[in-house]
Design a protein around this motif. Structure first.
Motif, PDB file in Angstrom:
ATOM      1  N   VAL A  13       0.372  -1.360   0.190  1.00 32.71           N
ATOM      2  CA  VAL A  13       0.122  -0.035   0.181  1.00 32.71           C
ATOM      3  C   VAL A  13       0.772   1.243   0.186  1.00 32.71           C
ATOM      4  N   MET A  14       0.612   2.253  -0.835  1.00 31.80           N
ATOM      5  CA  MET A  14       1.670   3.291  -1.175  1.00 31.80           C
ATOM      6  C   MET A  14       0.682   4.380  -0.271  1.00 31.80           C
ATOM      7  N   GLY A  15       1.528   5.395   1.297  1.00 33.56           N
ATOM      8  CA  GLY A  15      -0.005   5.807   1.582  1.00 33.56           C
ATOM      9  C   GLY A  15       0.036   4.909   3.007  1.00 33.56           C
ATOM     10  N   GLY A  16       0.336   6.174   4.020  1.00 33.05           N
ATOM     11  CA  GLY A  16       0.119   5.849   4.892  1.00 33.05           C
ATOM     12  C   GLY A  16      -1.292   5.793   6.586  1.00 33.05           C
ATOM     13  N   GLY A  17      -1.680   6.752   5.105  1.00 34.57           N
ATOM     14  CA  GLY A  17      -2.817   7.662   6.272  1.00 34.57           C
ATOM     15  C   GLY A  17      -4.190   6.065   7.089  1.00 34.57           C
ATOM     16  N   GLN A  18      -5.843   6.771   7.169  1.00 31.41           N
ATOM     17  CA  GLN A  18      -6.721   6.826   7.927  1.00 31.41           C
ATOM     18  C   GLN A  18      -7.137   5.036   6.674  1.00 31.41           C
ATOM     19  N   ARG A  29      -7.791  -9.674   7.976  1.00 33.50           N
ATOM     20  CA  ARG A  29      -8.691 -10.143   7.955  1.00 33.50           C
ATOM     21  C   ARG A  29      -9.366 -11.656   7.058  1.00 33.50           C
ATOM     22  N   MET A  30      -8.945 -10.598   5.579  1.00 32.48           N
ATOM     23  CA  MET A  30      -8.994 -11.813   4.866  1.00 32.48           C
ATOM     24  C   MET A  30      -7.339 -13.070   4.492  1.00 32.48           C
ATOM     25  N   GLY A  31      -6.367 -12.765   5.693  1.00 30.94           N
ATOM     26  CA  GLY A  31      -5.197 -13.721   5.379  1.00 30.94           C
ATOM     27  C   GLY A  31      -4.209 -13.133   4.461  1.00 30.94           C
ATOM     28  N   TYR A  32      -4.246 -11.773   3.905  1.00 27.40           N
ATOM     29  CA  TYR A  32      -3.680 -11.422   3.308  1.00 27.40           C
ATOM     30  C   TYR A  32      -2.018 -10.561   4.019  1.00 27.40           C
ATOM     31  N   ARG A  33      -0.671 -10.552   3.739  1.00 23.33           N
ATOM     32  CA  ARG A  33      -0.192  -9.835   4.424  1.00 23.33           C
ATOM     33  C   ARG A  33      -0.422  -8.714   3.549  1.00 23.33           C
ATOM     34  N   VAL A  34       0.545  -7.556   4.526  1.00 21.79           N
ATOM     35  CA  VAL A  34       0.474  -5.761   3.920  1.00 21.79           C
ATOM     36  C   VAL A  34       1.022  -5.835   4.706  1.00 21.79           C
ATOM     37  N   HIS A  35       1.848  -4.769   3.677  1.00 21.72           N
ATOM     38  CA  HIS A  35       2.801  -4.118   3.692  1.00 21.72           C
ATOM     39  C   HIS A  35       3.050  -2.322   3.043  1.00 21.72           C
ATOM     40  N   VAL A  36       2.573  -2.374   3.866  1.00 26.06           N
ATOM     41  CA  VAL A  36       3.067   0.051   3.881  1.00 26.06           C
ATOM     42  C   VAL A  36       4.215   0.549   2.828  1.00 26.06           C
ATOM     43  N   PHE A  37       4.275   1.419   2.693  1.00 24.83           N
ATOM     44  CA  PHE A  37       5.417   2.457   2.222  1.00 24.83           C
ATOM     45  C   PHE A  37       4.767   3.767   2.752  1.00 24.83           C
ATOM     46  N   GLN A  47       0.289   1.475  11.360  1.00 28.35           N
ATOM     47  CA  GLN A  47       0.327   0.544  12.994  1.00 28.35           C
ATOM     48  C   GLN A  47       0.011  -0.637  12.691  1.00 28.35           C
ATOM     49  N   LEU A  48      -0.837  -0.715  11.367  1.00 34.90           N
ATOM     50  CA  LEU A  48      -1.799  -2.209  11.506  1.00 34.90           C
ATOM     51  C   LEU A  48      -1.074  -3.007  11.037  1.00 34.90           C
ATOM     52  N   ALA A  49      -0.433  -2.650   9.752  1.00 33.21           N
ATOM     53  CA  ALA A  49       0.845  -3.154   9.196  1.00 33.21           C
ATOM     54  C   ALA A  49       1.078  -4.182   9.759  1.00 33.21           C
ATOM     55  N   ASP A  50       1.883  -5.094   8.530  1.00 36.56           N
ATOM     56  CA  ASP A  50       2.298  -6.469   8.444  1.00 36.56           C
ATOM     57  C   ASP A  50       3.636  -5.698   8.734  1.00 36.56           C
ATOM     58  N   ALA A  51       4.409  -5.109   7.637  1.00 36.64           N
ATOM     59  CA  ALA A  51       5.092  -4.360   7.180  1.00 36.64           C
ATOM     60  C   ALA A  51       5.501  -3.005   7.363  1.00 36.64           C
ATOM     61  N   THR A  52       6.223  -1.728   7.852  1.00 33.03           N
ATOM     62  CA  THR A  52       6.022  -0.410   6.779  1.00 33.03           C
ATOM     63  C   THR A  52       7.592  -0.270   6.708  1.00 33.03           C
ATOM     64  N   THR A  53       7.308  -0.034   4.904  1.00 30.31           N
ATOM     65  CA  THR A  53       9.092   1.101   5.229  1.00 30.31           C
ATOM     66  C   THR A  53       8.878   2.491   5.380  1.00 30.31           C
ATOM     67  N   THR A  54       8.917   2.980   6.005  1.00 26.48           N
ATOM     68  CA  THR A  54       9.239   4.970   6.133  1.00 26.48           C
ATOM     69  C   THR A  54      10.642   5.028   5.117  1.00 26.48           C
ATOM     70  N   ALA A  55       9.938   5.862   4.072  1.00 22.82           N
ATOM     71  CA  ALA A  55      11.317   6.534   3.022  1.00 22.82           C
ATOM     72  C   ALA A  55      10.185   7.543   2.500  1.00 22.82           C
ATOM     73  N   SER A  56      11.379   8.354   1.816  1.00 22.91           N
ATOM     74  CA  SER A  56      10.760   9.100   0.610  1.00 22.91           C
ATOM     75  C   SER A  56      10.378   8.830  -0.717  1.00 22.91           C
ATOM     76  N   ASP A  59      13.017   8.404  -3.310  1.00 20.25           N
ATOM     77  CA  ASP A  59      13.929   7.059  -3.097  1.00 20.25           C
ATOM     78  C   ASP A  59      14.244   5.529  -3.447  1.00 20.25           C
ATOM     79  N   GLU A  60      14.693   6.040  -4.806  1.00 21.12           N
ATOM     80  CA  GLU A  60      14.453   4.800  -5.591  1.00 21.12           C
ATOM     81  C   GLU A  60      14.717   3.084  -5.420  1.00 21.12           C
ATOM     82  N   GLU A  61      16.148   3.564  -3.978  1.00 16.74           N
ATOM     83  CA  GLU A  61      16.505   1.790  -3.475  1.00 16.74           C
ATOM     84  C   GLU A  61      15.272   1.653  -2.744  1.00 16.74           C
ATOM     85  N   ALA A  62      14.622   2.640  -2.145  1.00 22.62           N
ATOM     86  CA  ALA A  62      14.115   1.775  -0.704  1.00 22.62           C
ATOM     87  C   ALA A  62      12.298   1.591  -1.358  1.00 22.62           C
ATOM     88  N   VAL A  63      11.967   1.877  -2.702  1.00 22.79           N
ATOM     89  CA  VAL A  63      10.842   1.651  -3.476  1.00 22.79           C
ATOM     90  C   VAL A  63      11.144   0.580  -3.525  1.00 22.79           C
TER      91      VAL A  63
END
Ligand SMILES: Nc1ncnc2c1ncn2[C@@H]1O[C@H](COP(=O)(O)OP(=O)(O)O)[C@@H](O)[C@H]1O
Ligand SMILES: [Mg+2]
Length: 381
Positions: A13-18, A29-37, A47-56, A59-63
């Protein structure tokens, strides 16, 4: 076969808002893993994702590192740079496509796309100088609204132009660099339609939402909308047509103005979940967030019938002005539900959460949700 992503797959998911936060709840709930950027630390979605990448987003490398871990990428925020989406598209499936975000993130591109598709919009002109503003005002008429073409939300970057105002003064205080002038629509109501479309071209609309704004920010949504059946049908058809013309795979919100003669004009597109669709968590057979999961993962779309008349009221930071709101008081009424987005700082105008109420009619649901909000000690309600 179109790619299908089954539970166990990783959705980015691109974006970290509500919107991402509520998407993450539905997907997990449906059994997916969610990774937020997101560039934001401790974001509502993170706060509710399985993983988060915090970067700009730049940032091509982080993306790249993020996208390589995904099966499919989607969005909760449309102002993602085109370049960032291109980097991702080289590494995973991206739904909806970057071109759709590109259209929706600029009001001029969006309105041009709609009018070229013969979809009804308010008269508009691109404005690049004071002379063009004067000419556009002559052509379109007043009152009109001058808007920044990009990065506007909750009424930011907009200025209403009344009859007597001087063009040079308006130009000197213009709300941005790339501008669009629109005729101010004399509308009876604002409504919105959410539409989901799958990779196989199947589509499904949610019931029309009736929206009341306050200070240009959505305040209350109620469903079913109090509109004629023919308008309900027409609004759904418009949303479906736009989704088809965009070749959307995912979820799209279409904001519209309803005039007193029954005419609908399209105001804005958002290729993601929308504030006016939050009621669907309690009020609809499938929530907008689950529908987004289904659409981007290539699963059958869920049923969208309304379960009970429902109203949603936003909670802005203003509700905190006299200290922590009285949560227990608001929750004493049966059918009232609280959603908070995990934001630490309750700034005025900032969307902190919402309340939903279900009842026997839309009017009763609105009354109930407003009473619940007033019980919080919210000075604005
Ligand atoms: N052309 C218009 N005529 C009348 N009201 C408008 C017009 N454009 C915007 N508004 C009002 O301002 C609100 C916010 O404008 P909108 O274009 O939806 O921008 P955003 O939601 O991105 O801030 C709308 O929901 C509507 O109430
Ligand atoms: Mg809007």
């Amino acid at each position: 076969m179109m790619p299908q992503f089954l539970p166990g797959a990783t959705i980015g998911v691109m974006g970290g808002g509500q919107l991402g936060r509520m998407f993450a709840m539905a997907a997990r709930r449906m059994g997916y893993r969610v990774h937020v950027f997101t560039p934001e630390e401790n974001s509502p979605a993170g706060q509710l994702a399985d993983a988060t990448t915090t970067a700009s987003y730049a940032d091509e490398e982080a993306v790249g590192r993020f996208a390589r871990q995904l099966d499919v990428l989607t969005f909760e925020f449309e102002n993602i740079p085109a370049q960032t989406i291109d980097w991702c598209a080289a590494l995973c499936v991206v739904r909806p496509a970057g071109a759709i975000l590109n259209t929706a993130q600029n009001r001029l591109r969006e309105k041009t796309f709609l009018s070229e598709g013969n979809l009804p919009v308010a008269s508009f002109r691109a404005v690049r100088s004071a002379a063009e503003l004067a000419a556009a005002l002559d052509q379109i008429g007043r009152p009109a609204i001058l808007k920044s073409a990009s990065f506007g939300y909750d009424g930011k970057g907009q200025r209403r132009i009344f009859a007597q105002e001087n063009v040079d003064e308006i130009w000197a205080a213009r709300p941005g660099d790339e501008l669009i002038l629109e005729r101010a629509v004399d509308f009876e109501k604002e409504v919105s339609v959410l539409v989901a479309r799958g990779a196989d071209g199947s589509s499904s609309t949610f019931p029309v939402c009736e929206n009341v704004h306050r200070h240009h920010i959505l305040d209350v949504t109620s469903v079913p909308a109090k509109i004629e059946p023919a308008v309900e049908k027409n609004a759904a058809l418009l949303a479906r047509t736009i989704a088809e013309q965009l070749d959307l795979v995912g979820l799209l919100a279409v904001e519209m103005f309803l005039r007193s003669d029954g005419e609908l004009l399209v105001n804005e597109l958002a290729p993601r979940p929308h504030n006016s669709g939050h009621w669907s968590i309690e009020g609809c057979a499938t929530s907008q967030f689950e529908q987004q999961v289904r659409a981007v993962c290539g699963l059958p779309l869920g049923a969208t019938e309304i379960l009970q008349p429902t109203a949603m009221a936003n909670l802005l930071g203003d509700a905190w002005q006299n200290g922590e709101p009285h949560w227990a008081r608001a929750l004493g009424t049966p059918g009232v539900h609280l959603h908070l987005y995990g934001k630490r700082e309750p700034r005025p105008g900032r969307k902190m959460g919402h309340l939903t109420a279900t009842a026997s009619s839309a009017d009763a649901a609105v009354r109930k949700v407003l009473e619940a909000r007033a019980a919080l000690g919210d000075a604005r309600s």
